[in-house]
Write an enzyme that holds these catalytic residues in place. Structure first.
Site, mmCIF file in Angstrom:
data_model
loop_
_atom_site.group_PDB
_atom_site.id
_atom_site.type_symbol
_atom_site.label_atom_id
_atom_site.label_comp_id
_atom_site.label_asym_id
_atom_site.label_seq_id
_atom_site.Cartn_x
_atom_site.Cartn_y
_atom_site.Cartn_z
ATOM 1 N N GLY A 12 0.781 -1.234 0.000
ATOM 2 C CA GLY A 12 0.000 0.000 0.000
ATOM 3 C C GLY A 12 0.813 1.285 0.000
ATOM 4 O O GLY A 12 0.289 2.348 0.336
ATOM 5 N N SER A 13 2.080 1.217 -0.428
ATOM 6 C CA SER A 13 2.874 2.449 -0.416
ATOM 7 C C SER A 13 2.327 3.453 -1.448
ATOM 8 O O SER A 13 2.353 4.665 -1.210
ATOM 9 C CB SER A 13 4.355 2.162 -0.667
ATOM 10 O OG SER A 13 4.566 1.685 -1.965
ATOM 11 N N ASN A 14 1.812 2.957 -2.558
ATOM 12 C CA ASN A 14 1.199 3.877 -3.527
ATOM 13 C C ASN A 14 -0.089 4.480 -2.966
ATOM 14 O O ASN A 14 -0.361 5.665 -3.168
ATOM 15 C CB ASN A 14 0.926 3.164 -4.854
ATOM 16 C CG ASN A 14 2.167 3.095 -5.717
ATOM 17 O OD1 ASN A 14 2.603 4.099 -6.274
ATOM 18 N ND2 ASN A 14 2.765 1.919 -5.801
ATOM 19 N N LEU A 93 -8.915 -8.469 -13.551
ATOM 20 C CA LEU A 93 -10.307 -8.010 -13.506
ATOM 21 C C LEU A 93 -11.100 -8.662 -14.628
ATOM 22 O O LEU A 93 -10.593 -8.838 -15.742
ATOM 23 C CB LEU A 93 -10.351 -6.493 -13.656
ATOM 24 C CG LEU A 93 -9.679 -5.704 -12.532
ATOM 25 C CD1 LEU A 93 -9.520 -4.244 -12.929
ATOM 26 C CD2 LEU A 93 -10.474 -5.820 -11.244
ATOM 27 N N ASN A 107 -4.151 1.911 -13.794
ATOM 28 C CA ASN A 107 -3.261 0.957 -13.126
ATOM 29 C C ASN A 107 -1.825 1.449 -13.231
ATOM 30 O O ASN A 107 -1.466 2.143 -14.197
ATOM 31 C CB ASN A 107 -3.379 -0.410 -13.813
ATOM 32 C CG ASN A 107 -2.539 -1.476 -13.138
ATOM 33 O OD1 ASN A 107 -2.455 -1.535 -11.905
ATOM 34 N ND2 ASN A 107 -1.894 -2.315 -13.922
ATOM 35 N N HIS A 109 2.059 -0.178 -13.256
ATOM 36 C CA HIS A 109 2.713 -1.477 -13.434
ATOM 37 C C HIS A 109 4.225 -1.270 -13.480
ATOM 38 O O HIS A 109 4.716 -0.388 -14.191
ATOM 39 C CB HIS A 109 2.219 -2.145 -14.713
ATOM 40 C CG HIS A 109 2.841 -3.489 -14.939
ATOM 41 N ND1 HIS A 109 2.457 -4.609 -14.225
ATOM 42 C CD2 HIS A 109 3.837 -3.883 -15.761
ATOM 43 C CE1 HIS A 109 3.188 -5.639 -14.613
ATOM 44 N NE2 HIS A 109 4.038 -5.229 -15.542
ATOM 45 N N SER A 136 4.962 1.950 -15.828
ATOM 46 C CA SER A 136 3.949 2.460 -16.754
ATOM 47 C C SER A 136 2.664 2.737 -15.979
ATOM 48 O O SER A 136 2.308 1.978 -15.079
ATOM 49 C CB SER A 136 3.613 1.418 -17.830
ATOM 50 O OG SER A 136 4.769 0.973 -18.490
ATOM 51 N N LEU A 144 -4.648 -8.061 -19.811
ATOM 52 C CA LEU A 144 -3.809 -7.939 -18.610
ATOM 53 C C LEU A 144 -2.665 -6.948 -18.817
ATOM 54 O O LEU A 144 -1.924 -7.058 -19.802
ATOM 55 C CB LEU A 144 -3.228 -9.328 -18.255
ATOM 56 C CG LEU A 144 -2.197 -9.358 -17.124
ATOM 57 C CD1 LEU A 144 -2.844 -9.045 -15.786
ATOM 58 C CD2 LEU A 144 -1.488 -10.702 -17.081
ATOM 59 N N ASP A 145 -2.511 -6.029 -17.865
ATOM 60 C CA ASP A 145 -1.432 -5.039 -17.908
ATOM 61 C C ASP A 145 -1.305 -4.408 -19.286
ATOM 62 O O ASP A 145 -0.194 -4.213 -19.812
ATOM 63 C CB ASP A 145 -0.100 -5.669 -17.476
ATOM 64 C CG ASP A 145 -0.110 -6.053 -16.005
ATOM 65 O OD1 ASP A 145 -0.788 -5.350 -15.227
ATOM 66 O OD2 ASP A 145 0.530 -7.041 -15.649
HETATM 67 C C1 GAR Z 1 3.868 -1.466 -7.262
HETATM 68 O O1 GAR Z 1 5.229 -1.505 -7.588
HETATM 69 C C2 GAR Z 1 3.018 -1.596 -8.504
HETATM 70 O O2 GAR Z 1 3.629 -1.070 -9.639
HETATM 71 C C3 GAR Z 1 2.872 -3.084 -8.621
HETATM 72 O O3 GAR Z 1 2.726 -3.535 -7.302
HETATM 73 C C4 GAR Z 1 3.458 -2.681 -6.429
HETATM 74 C C5 GAR Z 1 2.566 -2.320 -5.282
HETATM 75 O O4 GAR Z 1 3.274 -1.634 -4.292
HETATM 76 N N1 GAR Z 1 1.737 -3.426 -9.430
HETATM 77 C C6 GAR Z 1 1.689 -4.496 -10.230
HETATM 78 O O5 GAR Z 1 2.577 -5.313 -10.304
HETATM 79 C C7 GAR Z 1 0.416 -4.622 -11.052
HETATM 80 N N2 GAR Z 1 0.568 -5.552 -12.098
HETATM 81 P P1 GAR Z 1 2.520 -0.936 -3.082
HETATM 82 O O6 GAR Z 1 1.532 -1.973 -2.526
HETATM 83 O O7 GAR Z 1 3.587 -0.625 -2.104
HETATM 84 O O8 GAR Z 1 1.809 0.268 -3.600
#
Ligand code: GAR
Length: 206
Positions: A12-14, A93, A107, A109, A136, A144-145
């Site tokens: 969940g850092s994003n 999804l 999203n 990625h 991206s 997907l992605d």
């Molecule tokens: C992030 O690096 C994001 O780009 C990736 O998961 C991580 C989540 O980090 N997403 C994917 O791989 C989606 N296909 P977070 O939980 O610390 O935000």
């Protein structure tokens, strides 16, 4: 005030960077709810700390993906969101979900798509001896992605890199870029039209 829903599966850092950007008014919107498909997702604690409803819907209590996504979409609809942000949401999804929220799901990625969709992108970059990597941000469509790319950021890979050092640098960039893209969308500057991303009335040339 525009409403954002964030879907997470993990750290969940994003999510935290988006909550911060809303709090500091960099984004003129509110995260009205967070949904996780995993009860252990650490990101739920960020939601709770910010007094944002933190919902957990566990997939294995449903008959299939369609059913899960239907219930999830109903729960999301209750909030009448303007934007759905996938922030480390690790489930594919269904077409139903994507069509239901067409043009309003984005999203992030950790690769320079179309290179390395799916999992373990950092490991693949190292195994292949790539000299560059990146992230991206894209609109979500049924593949997907995939889906129209909004922006990408490259980072250089150096000989001393390992998965952890790459994750650290990628996430640092993600925390800067994702709030900017969300701000564009919330301000009505960014839209998906004709299966392409448009910013300020111009197709994004990626
Ligand atoms: C992030 O690096 C994001 O780009 C990736 O998961 C991580 C989540 O980090 N997403 C994917 O791989 C989606 N296909 P977070 O939980 O610390 O935000």
């Amino acid at each position: 005030m525009k409403k954002i829903i964030v879907l997470i599966s993990g750290q969940g850092s994003n999510l935290q960077s988006i909550i911060n950007a809303c709090y500091h008014k960099q984004i003129n919107a509110k995260v009205v709810a967070v949904f996780s498909d995993r009860s252990s997702a650490y990101g739920l604690t960020y939601a709770r700390k910010a007094q944002i409803p933190a919902n957990i819907i566990i997939p294995n209590t449903f008959t299939d993906r369609q059913h899960f996504d239907f219930v999830l979409s109903q729960e999301i609809d209750r909030y009448k969101p303007d934007l759905i942000v996938l922030a480390g949401y690790m489930r594919i999804l269904s077409n139903f979900f994507v069509n239901h929220f067409k043009g309003m799901i984005i999203n992030i990625h950790p690769s320079l798509l179309p290179k390395y969709p799916g999992l373990n992108t950092h490991r693949k970059v190292l195994e292949n001896g790539d000299l560059e990597h990146g992230l991206s941000v894209h609109f979500v469509t049924n593949k997907l992605d995939s889906g129209p790319i909004i922006t990408q950021k490259k980072i250089a890979i150096v000989p001393t890199d390992n998965e952890m050092s790459i994750i650290k640098r990628i996430k640092h960039q993600e925390h800067i870029i994702y709030p900017i893209v969300i701000k564009w969308f919330i301000e009505g500057r960014l839209i998906m039209k004709e299966e392409q991303a448009w910013l300020d009335g111009k197709k994004i040339p990626i």
